[in-house]
Design a protein around this motif. Structure first.
Motif, PDB file in Angstrom:
ATOM      1  N   TRP A 178       7.521  -7.663   2.560  1.00  0.00           N
ATOM      2  CA  TRP A 178       6.649  -7.164   3.626  1.00  0.00           C
ATOM      3  C   TRP A 178       7.000  -7.849   4.946  1.00  0.00           C
ATOM      4  O   TRP A 178       7.410  -9.015   4.966  1.00  0.00           O
ATOM      5  CB  TRP A 178       5.173  -7.432   3.291  1.00  0.00           C
ATOM      6  N   TYR A 179       6.828  -7.104   6.026  1.00  0.00           N
ATOM      7  CA  TYR A 179       7.075  -7.680   7.346  1.00  0.00           C
ATOM      8  C   TYR A 179       6.084  -8.820   7.623  1.00  0.00           C
ATOM      9  O   TYR A 179       4.894  -8.713   7.317  1.00  0.00           O
ATOM     10  CB  TYR A 179       6.950  -6.603   8.426  1.00  0.00           C
ATOM     11  N   GLU A 180       6.619  -9.895   8.159  1.00  0.00           N
ATOM     12  CA  GLU A 180       5.852 -11.102   8.493  1.00  0.00           C
ATOM     13  C   GLU A 180       5.267 -11.760   7.247  1.00  0.00           C
ATOM     14  O   GLU A 180       4.379 -12.605   7.343  1.00  0.00           O
ATOM     15  CB  GLU A 180       4.726 -10.781   9.493  1.00  0.00           C
ATOM     16  N   GLY A 181       5.745 -11.364   6.066  1.00  0.00           N
ATOM     17  CA  GLY A 181       5.293 -11.981   4.825  1.00  0.00           C
ATOM     18  C   GLY A 181       3.850 -11.709   4.476  1.00  0.00           C
ATOM     19  O   GLY A 181       3.237 -12.426   3.682  1.00  0.00           O
ATOM     20  N   ILE A 182       3.268 -10.652   5.084  1.00  0.00           N
ATOM     21  CA  ILE A 182       1.855 -10.334   4.839  1.00  0.00           C
ATOM     22  C   ILE A 182       1.769  -9.002   4.086  1.00  0.00           C
ATOM     23  O   ILE A 182       2.269  -7.972   4.560  1.00  0.00           O
ATOM     24  CB  ILE A 182       1.065 -10.235   6.154  1.00  0.00           C
ATOM     25  N   ILE A 183       1.151  -9.026   2.929  1.00  0.00           N
ATOM     26  CA  ILE A 183       0.973  -7.800   2.143  1.00  0.00           C
ATOM     27  C   ILE A 183      -0.139  -6.971   2.775  1.00  0.00           C
ATOM     28  O   ILE A 183      -1.264  -7.458   2.945  1.00  0.00           O
ATOM     29  CB  ILE A 183       0.636  -8.130   0.677  1.00  0.00           C
ATOM     30  N   SER A 184       0.176  -5.753   3.153  1.00  0.00           N
ATOM     31  CA  SER A 184      -0.777  -4.890   3.850  1.00  0.00           C
ATOM     32  C   SER A 184      -1.446  -3.941   2.865  1.00  0.00           C
ATOM     33  O   SER A 184      -0.786  -3.372   1.980  1.00  0.00           O
ATOM     34  CB  SER A 184      -0.060  -4.085   4.940  1.00  0.00           C
ATOM     35  N   PHE A 185      -2.746  -3.771   3.047  1.00  0.00           N
ATOM     36  CA  PHE A 185      -3.503  -2.852   2.217  1.00  0.00           C
ATOM     37  C   PHE A 185      -4.125  -1.781   3.105  1.00  0.00           C
ATOM     38  O   PHE A 185      -4.515  -2.039   4.251  1.00  0.00           O
ATOM     39  CB  PHE A 185      -4.600  -3.584   1.436  1.00  0.00           C
ATOM     40  N   ALA A 186      -4.234  -0.578   2.574  1.00  0.00           N
ATOM     41  CA  ALA A 186      -4.770   0.540   3.344  1.00  0.00           C
ATOM     42  C   ALA A 186      -6.281   0.397   3.496  1.00  0.00           C
ATOM     43  O   ALA A 186      -6.977  -0.047   2.566  1.00  0.00           O
ATOM     44  CB  ALA A 186      -4.430   1.859   2.653  1.00  0.00           C
ATOM     45  N   GLU A 187      -6.777   0.810   4.656  1.00  0.00           N
ATOM     46  CA  GLU A 187      -8.224   0.765   4.889  1.00  0.00           C
ATOM     47  C   GLU A 187      -8.932   1.859   4.099  1.00  0.00           C
ATOM     48  O   GLU A 187     -10.065   1.681   3.642  1.00  0.00           O
ATOM     49  CB  GLU A 187      -8.515   0.921   6.381  1.00  0.00           C
ATOM     50  N   HIS A 188      -8.264   2.983   3.973  1.00  0.00           N
ATOM     51  CA  HIS A 188      -8.853   4.121   3.250  1.00  0.00           C
ATOM     52  C   HIS A 188      -7.854   4.594   2.197  1.00  0.00           C
ATOM     53  O   HIS A 188      -7.049   5.487   2.460  1.00  0.00           O
ATOM     54  CB  HIS A 188      -9.206   5.253   4.210  1.00  0.00           C
ATOM     55  N   PRO A 189      -7.886   3.992   1.020  1.00  0.00           N
ATOM     56  CA  PRO A 189      -6.952   4.397  -0.033  1.00  0.00           C
ATOM     57  C   PRO A 189      -7.119   5.874  -0.375  1.00  0.00           C
ATOM     58  O   PRO A 189      -8.191   6.448  -0.238  1.00  0.00           O
ATOM     59  CB  PRO A 189      -7.353   3.511  -1.223  1.00  0.00           C
ATOM     60  N   ILE A 190      -6.032   6.483  -0.848  1.00  0.00           N
ATOM     61  CA  ILE A 190      -6.060   7.904  -1.188  1.00  0.00           C
ATOM     62  C   ILE A 190      -6.956   8.133  -2.395  1.00  0.00           C
ATOM     63  O   ILE A 190      -7.221   7.228  -3.187  1.00  0.00           O
ATOM     64  CB  ILE A 190      -4.642   8.424  -1.484  1.00  0.00           C
ATOM     65  N   HIS A 191      -7.448   9.356  -2.504  1.00  0.00           N
ATOM     66  CA  HIS A 191      -8.311   9.715  -3.620  1.00  0.00           C
ATOM     67  C   HIS A 191      -7.488   9.817  -4.897  1.00  0.00           C
ATOM     68  O   HIS A 191      -6.378  10.336  -4.897  1.00  0.00           O
ATOM     69  CB  HIS A 191      -8.989  11.052  -3.338  1.00  0.00           C
ATOM     70  N   VAL A 192      -8.028   9.302  -5.986  1.00  0.00           N
ATOM     71  CA  VAL A 192      -7.381   9.376  -7.288  1.00  0.00           C
ATOM     72  C   VAL A 192      -8.256  10.186  -8.216  1.00  0.00           C
ATOM     73  O   VAL A 192      -9.469   9.954  -8.307  1.00  0.00           O
ATOM     74  CB  VAL A 192      -7.151   7.962  -7.884  1.00  0.00           C
ATOM     75  N   ASP A 193      -7.650  11.153  -8.902  1.00  0.00           N
ATOM     76  CA  ASP A 193      -8.397  12.019  -9.819  1.00  0.00           C
ATOM     77  C   ASP A 193      -8.847  11.205 -11.032  1.00  0.00           C
ATOM     78  O   ASP A 193      -8.029  10.763 -11.834  1.00  0.00           O
ATOM     79  CB  ASP A 193      -7.506  13.194 -10.261  1.00  0.00           C
ATOM     80  N   HIS A 194     -10.149  11.001 -11.188  1.00  0.00           N
ATOM     81  CA  HIS A 194     -10.668  10.165 -12.272  1.00  0.00           C
ATOM     82  C   HIS A 194     -10.570  10.857 -13.633  1.00  0.00           C
ATOM     83  O   HIS A 194     -10.769  10.213 -14.653  1.00  0.00           O
ATOM     84  CB  HIS A 194     -12.137   9.803 -11.994  1.00  0.00           C
ATOM     85  N   ARG A 195     -10.265  12.130 -13.656  1.00  0.00           N
ATOM     86  CA  ARG A 195     -10.148  12.820 -14.940  1.00  0.00           C
ATOM     87  C   ARG A 195      -8.847  12.457 -15.644  1.00  0.00           C
ATOM     88  O   ARG A 195      -8.748  12.585 -16.856  1.00  0.00           O
ATOM     89  CB  ARG A 195     -10.226  14.332 -14.728  1.00  0.00           C
ATOM     90  N   ARG A 196      -7.857  12.022 -14.891  1.00  0.00           N
ATOM     91  CA  ARG A 196      -6.586  11.647 -15.477  1.00  0.00           C
ATOM     92  C   ARG A 196      -6.578  10.135 -15.660  1.00  0.00           C
ATOM     93  O   ARG A 196      -6.054   9.378 -14.846  1.00  0.00           O
ATOM     94  CB  ARG A 196      -5.440  12.128 -14.601  1.00  0.00           C
ATOM     95  N   LYS A 197      -7.173   9.685 -16.743  1.00  0.00           N
ATOM     96  CA  LYS A 197      -7.466   8.273 -16.930  1.00  0.00           C
ATOM     97  C   LYS A 197      -6.206   7.424 -17.065  1.00  0.00           C
ATOM     98  O   LYS A 197      -6.174   6.279 -16.637  1.00  0.00           O
ATOM     99  CB  LYS A 197      -8.355   8.090 -18.161  1.00  0.00           C
ATOM    100  N   ARG A 198      -5.158   7.982 -17.671  1.00  0.00           N
ATOM    101  CA  ARG A 198      -3.955   7.178 -17.884  1.00  0.00           C
ATOM    102  C   ARG A 198      -3.243   6.869 -16.577  1.00  0.00           C
ATOM    103  O   ARG A 198      -2.523   5.897 -16.469  1.00  0.00           O
ATOM    104  CB  ARG A 198      -3.007   7.884 -18.856  1.00  0.00           C
TER     105      ARG A 198
END
Length: 307
Positions: A178-198
């Protein structure tokens, strides 16, 4: 192609004629079994003939012809009429016939050995023959289930020997990527379909990253040894899905050589066709999202080779 009398009648008419021992159908039915043609619907006709041929007044010569027809089944794969042939032979075959079958059990040809082993059990009566047939059937089903368990990505432990989704996560959790050695996390993660549990666990983890701050070239360099190391099948189902997910989020032309390598057969797995087709669709989606001339050339090349 030779024309047969029994094929000029529907299966329903043939079955009725053989069941009532119509003399007009007897000789054509014997010829049909002796010639053993392999045509559309021939297996169903042979089933009916073998089931009801005993309703005729069989002479010694007729039994001998049926025995010769039965011996033909030893050298070819079992078909739907094999069981009915065995049941008929159980009731009409001579001692000489069973002596031949016993000799065939020691044949050098594995197929002849197996077929003779199945048929020879009927020499001891219908009960003994059916008992062995059902036992062999259970054994075949067990072997099939074990084979599917070994090849299936859902059950197989062998799939855990290749690249796993955890390997991809380790690369992403390495601050050096990662740039500057900082792991970046998204503020609004994408939606994940909970029906596909695996898929839920690893997609939720991967979707948490902000890939805009990722050193794409360094991540690709880290992934290549994992993708190309070991045997050609050293790639798990969800491991490759995780790689494609990361590639799609990075959306860089630098991943095109790896995706082209996939189409060239460098990345393979031991599984069944629907999953291979699903992976191909995902690779095509990543290439289309990249959209460069080089990506479109890879898609066009694959389409030409597949057709």
């Amino acid at each position: 192609m030779k024309s047969y009398f029994v094929e000029q009648h529907s299966r329903r008419d043939l079955r009725r004629a053989i069941k009532r021992a119509d003399p007009k159908f007897f000789e054509p039915a014997l010829i049909y079994l002796e010639d053993d043609p392999y045509t559309f619907g021939s297996g169903y006709r042979k089933v009916d003939i073998w089931r009801y041929i005993r309703r005729y007044d069989l002479q010694d010569a007729d039994i001998q012809r049926l025995e010769q027809a039965a011996l033909q089944y030893l050298a070819r794969p079992m078909s739907r009429e094999f069981k009915h042939m065995c049941q008929t032979m159980c009731r009409i075959a001579t001692d000489d016939f069973w002596a031949i079958i016993e000799e065939k059990r020691d044949s050098d040809v594995p197929r002849v050995q197996v077929n003779a082993y199945c048929l020879h059990a009927y020499a001891d009566g219908m009960m003994a023959g059916e008992k062995r047939r059902l036992w062999l059937r259970r054994m075949k089903l067990d072997m099939h289930r074990r084979s599917r368990k070994r090849l299936s990505p859902v059950f197989s432990n062998a799939w855990l020997n290749g690249i796993k989704q955890s390997d991809v996560l380790k690369i992403l959790l390495n601050s050096e990527n990662w740039y500057e050695g900082i792991i970046s996390f998204a503020e609004h993660p994408i939606h994940v379909d909970h029906r596909r549990k695996r898929e839920l666990l690893f997609k939720r983890q991967l979707a948490a990253f902000d890939f805009s701050n990722l050193k794409t070239e360094q991540v690709i360099t880290s992934l290549i040894p994992l993708l190309r190391a070991g045997p050609r099948t050293n790639l798990t189902f969800y491991g490759w899905r995780a790689v494609l997910f990361v590639f799609q989020k990075m959306n860089t032309p630098k991943t095109i050589p790896i995706l082209d390598y996939f189409f060239e057969g460098g990345v393979q797995w031991t599984t069944y066709k629907p999953i291979r087709e699903r992976h191909t669709e995902l690779v095509m989606a990543v290439l289309k999202s990249i959209g460069t001339d080089e990506a479109l050339q890879v898609i066009e090349k694959y389409n030409m080779e597949s057709h």
